[in-house]
Scaffold this motif. Structure first.
Motif, PDB file in Angstrom:
ATOM      1  N   GLY A 210      36.917  26.639  39.879  1.00 29.68           N
ATOM      2  CA  GLY A 210      36.035  26.847  38.735  1.00 29.68           C
ATOM      3  C   GLY A 210      34.895  27.799  39.018  1.00 29.68           C
ATOM      4  O   GLY A 210      33.914  27.851  38.274  1.00 29.68           O
ATOM      5  N   ALA A 211      35.034  28.598  40.103  1.00 29.82           N
ATOM      6  CA  ALA A 211      33.904  29.452  40.496  1.00 29.82           C
ATOM      7  C   ALA A 211      34.340  30.775  41.105  1.00 29.82           C
ATOM      8  O   ALA A 211      33.487  31.533  41.569  1.00 29.82           O
ATOM      9  CB  ALA A 211      33.015  28.704  41.492  1.00 29.82           C
ATOM     10  N   ASP A 212      35.649  31.067  41.112  1.00 26.97           N
ATOM     11  CA  ASP A 212      36.144  32.268  41.775  1.00 26.97           C
ATOM     12  C   ASP A 212      37.105  33.019  40.866  1.00 26.97           C
ATOM     13  O   ASP A 212      37.878  32.416  40.114  1.00 26.97           O
ATOM     14  CB  ASP A 212      36.862  31.917  43.081  1.00 26.97           C
ATOM     15  CG  ASP A 212      35.937  31.250  44.078  1.00 26.97           C
ATOM     16  OD1 ASP A 212      35.132  31.960  44.705  1.00 26.97           O
ATOM     17  OD2 ASP A 212      36.011  30.016  44.211  1.00 26.97           O
ATOM     18  N   ALA A 213      37.076  34.350  40.981  1.00 24.29           N
ATOM     19  CA  ALA A 213      37.992  35.193  40.222  1.00 24.29           C
ATOM     20  C   ALA A 213      38.413  36.379  41.080  1.00 24.29           C
ATOM     21  O   ALA A 213      37.747  36.740  42.057  1.00 24.29           O
ATOM     22  CB  ALA A 213      37.340  35.680  38.928  1.00 24.29           C
ATOM     23  N   TYR A 214      39.548  36.961  40.694  1.00 23.46           N
ATOM     24  CA  TYR A 214      40.113  38.123  41.382  1.00 23.46           C
ATOM     25  C   TYR A 214      40.455  39.129  40.295  1.00 23.46           C
ATOM     26  O   TYR A 214      41.138  38.781  39.323  1.00 23.46           O
ATOM     27  CB  TYR A 214      41.357  37.690  42.150  1.00 23.46           C
ATOM     28  CG  TYR A 214      42.067  38.795  42.905  1.00 23.46           C
ATOM     29  CD1 TYR A 214      41.641  39.171  44.167  1.00 23.46           C
ATOM     30  CD2 TYR A 214      43.189  39.422  42.370  1.00 23.46           C
ATOM     31  CE1 TYR A 214      42.305  40.175  44.880  1.00 23.46           C
ATOM     32  CE2 TYR A 214      43.858  40.423  43.069  1.00 23.46           C
ATOM     33  CZ  TYR A 214      43.415  40.789  44.324  1.00 23.46           C
ATOM     34  OH  TYR A 214      44.068  41.771  45.027  1.00 23.46           O
ATOM     35  N   ALA A 215      39.985  40.374  40.416  1.00 26.04           N
ATOM     36  CA  ALA A 215      40.067  41.276  39.270  1.00 26.04           C
ATOM     37  C   ALA A 215      40.329  42.718  39.662  1.00 26.04           C
ATOM     38  O   ALA A 215      40.096  43.138  40.809  1.00 26.04           O
ATOM     39  CB  ALA A 215      38.771  41.199  38.461  1.00 26.04           C
ATOM     40  N   ARG A 216      40.823  43.468  38.668  1.00 26.16           N
ATOM     41  CA  ARG A 216      40.904  44.935  38.742  1.00 26.16           C
ATOM     42  C   ARG A 216      40.360  45.489  37.432  1.00 26.16           C
ATOM     43  O   ARG A 216      40.456  44.837  36.381  1.00 26.16           O
ATOM     44  CB  ARG A 216      42.340  45.397  38.967  1.00 26.16           C
ATOM     45  CG  ARG A 216      42.887  45.030  40.333  1.00 26.16           C
ATOM     46  CD  ARG A 216      44.363  45.347  40.439  1.00 26.16           C
ATOM     47  NE  ARG A 216      44.621  46.782  40.421  1.00 26.16           N
ATOM     48  CZ  ARG A 216      45.837  47.301  40.207  1.00 26.16           C
ATOM     49  NH1 ARG A 216      46.875  46.512  39.957  1.00 26.16           N
ATOM     50  NH2 ARG A 216      46.003  48.618  40.222  1.00 26.16           N
ATOM     51  N   PHE A 217      39.814  46.710  37.497  1.00 25.70           N
ATOM     52  CA  PHE A 217      39.174  47.308  36.325  1.00 25.70           C
ATOM     53  C   PHE A 217      39.732  48.694  36.081  1.00 25.70           C
ATOM     54  O   PHE A 217      39.777  49.528  36.994  1.00 25.70           O
ATOM     55  CB  PHE A 217      37.662  47.395  36.539  1.00 25.70           C
ATOM     56  CG  PHE A 217      36.916  48.001  35.386  1.00 25.70           C
ATOM     57  CD1 PHE A 217      36.745  47.309  34.206  1.00 25.70           C
ATOM     58  CD2 PHE A 217      36.376  49.276  35.481  1.00 25.70           C
ATOM     59  CE1 PHE A 217      36.050  47.866  33.135  1.00 25.70           C
ATOM     60  CE2 PHE A 217      35.681  49.846  34.429  1.00 25.70           C
ATOM     61  CZ  PHE A 217      35.525  49.126  33.243  1.00 25.70           C
TER      62      PHE A 217
END
Length: 290
Positions: A210-217
């Motif tokens: 509930g506190a981490d994310a993995y992303a690309r932009f």
């Protein structure tokens, strides 16, 4: 020797040659916008930030992509500028948390700097979250992002969030789906135009922590294929997840840039206004001779 002083800062990095590289130039008030854009093109980085004098704040920041588009919001473009200024004594010792004001576009926003174990850390408040209506037609997502229809999750719905720049936030089922994304530029441009968004933030959210994310932009609207760290997307993402009651607390840690070999860690604290924090490394300095 004359000329404009410039530097290169790896933002959201703990070591050189990681994070998101930012070109920083001191001055430029007397230069035309065409020249500012030409300098940004010369650096050929995701963004080049010009640090200028301001009548309304401690500094005015103007940022341009290599393609010449001016971008706004308090992201790596702003944090890197303040990390550059803090490398010497221009901002004082920063032994305790010190607040400065930055003029970015039509906004004046605070930035808090503090030196910890010899490294300067910054915290920047963004604008309050503005949400556009959820994407009503999601049929074009797969083609635009080069993913299968089953890769997407719709809790929360794909939606444009804005804390300084409007970006489409799209959740997928796992990290592998984030890494598999291969956008089709014409399709993505059409999708972003219809959504009234500048860029697209494809992310996996760890529901267990509930506190981490993995992303690309991806931001083809300003000529930016992929960005290694995007504070103006991480901020609205954290605020959106908080508004949807998906965050366990009030903070989100986003890992971005890993697929590019430029791992970046962006920390966002959610309140009335999202607050982005991080550090970085100055890796280059010199002069521009015009």
């Amino acid at each position: 020797m004359g000329g404009l002083v410039f530097g290169m800062v790896d933002v959201f990095a703990d070591a050189p040659l990681e994070g998101n590289p930012l070109a920083v130039v001191e001055g430029g008030e007397q230069l035309s916008d065409d020249v500012l854009r030409a300098i940004a093109r010369e650096f050929n980085q995701a963004e080049t930030t010009f640090i200028m004098n301001s009548a309304k704040a401690d500094r005015k920041l103007r940022s341009f992509t290599a393609a010449g588009a001016e971008v706004f919001g308090a992201g790596h473009n702003a944090l890197g500028a303040w990390l550059w200024l803090a490398r010497g004594d221009a901002l004082g010792p920063l032994d305790s948390a010190t607040t400065f004001q930055q003029e970015i576009g039509d906004a004046v926003l605070p930035v808090v700097l503090e030196r910890r174990d010899g490294q300067v850390h910054g915290r920047m408040r963004q604008k309050p979250l503005r949400l556009l209506p959820a994407l009503s037609d999601t049929s074009g997502l797969a083609a635009a992002l080069g993913l299968a229809a089953g890769d997407f999750l719709f809790d929360p719905a794909p939606r444009v969030g804005d804390t300084g720049a409007a970006h489409l936030l799209v959740r997928v089922r796992d990290k592998a789906a984030v890494d598999r994304a291969e956008p089709n530029v014409p399709a993505l441009l059409s999708l972003l135009e219809g959504a009234q968004a500048e860029g697209c933030y494809v992310y996996w959210f760890d529901a267990d922590s509930g506190a981490d994310a993995y992303a690309r932009f991806f931001n083809p609207t300003v000529g930016l294929w992929e960005d290694a760290a995007t504070g103006t997307a991480a901020g609205p993402l954290a605020a959106y997840l908080f508004a949807e009651r998906l965050l366990r607390g009030t903070s989100l840690l986003v890992e971005q840039g890993t697929r590019l070999g430029r791992r970046s860690l962006l920390s966002i604290q959610v309140g009335e206004q999202p607050e982005l924090s991080g550090s970085g490394i100055v890796v280059m300095e010199g002069r521009i001779l015009l």
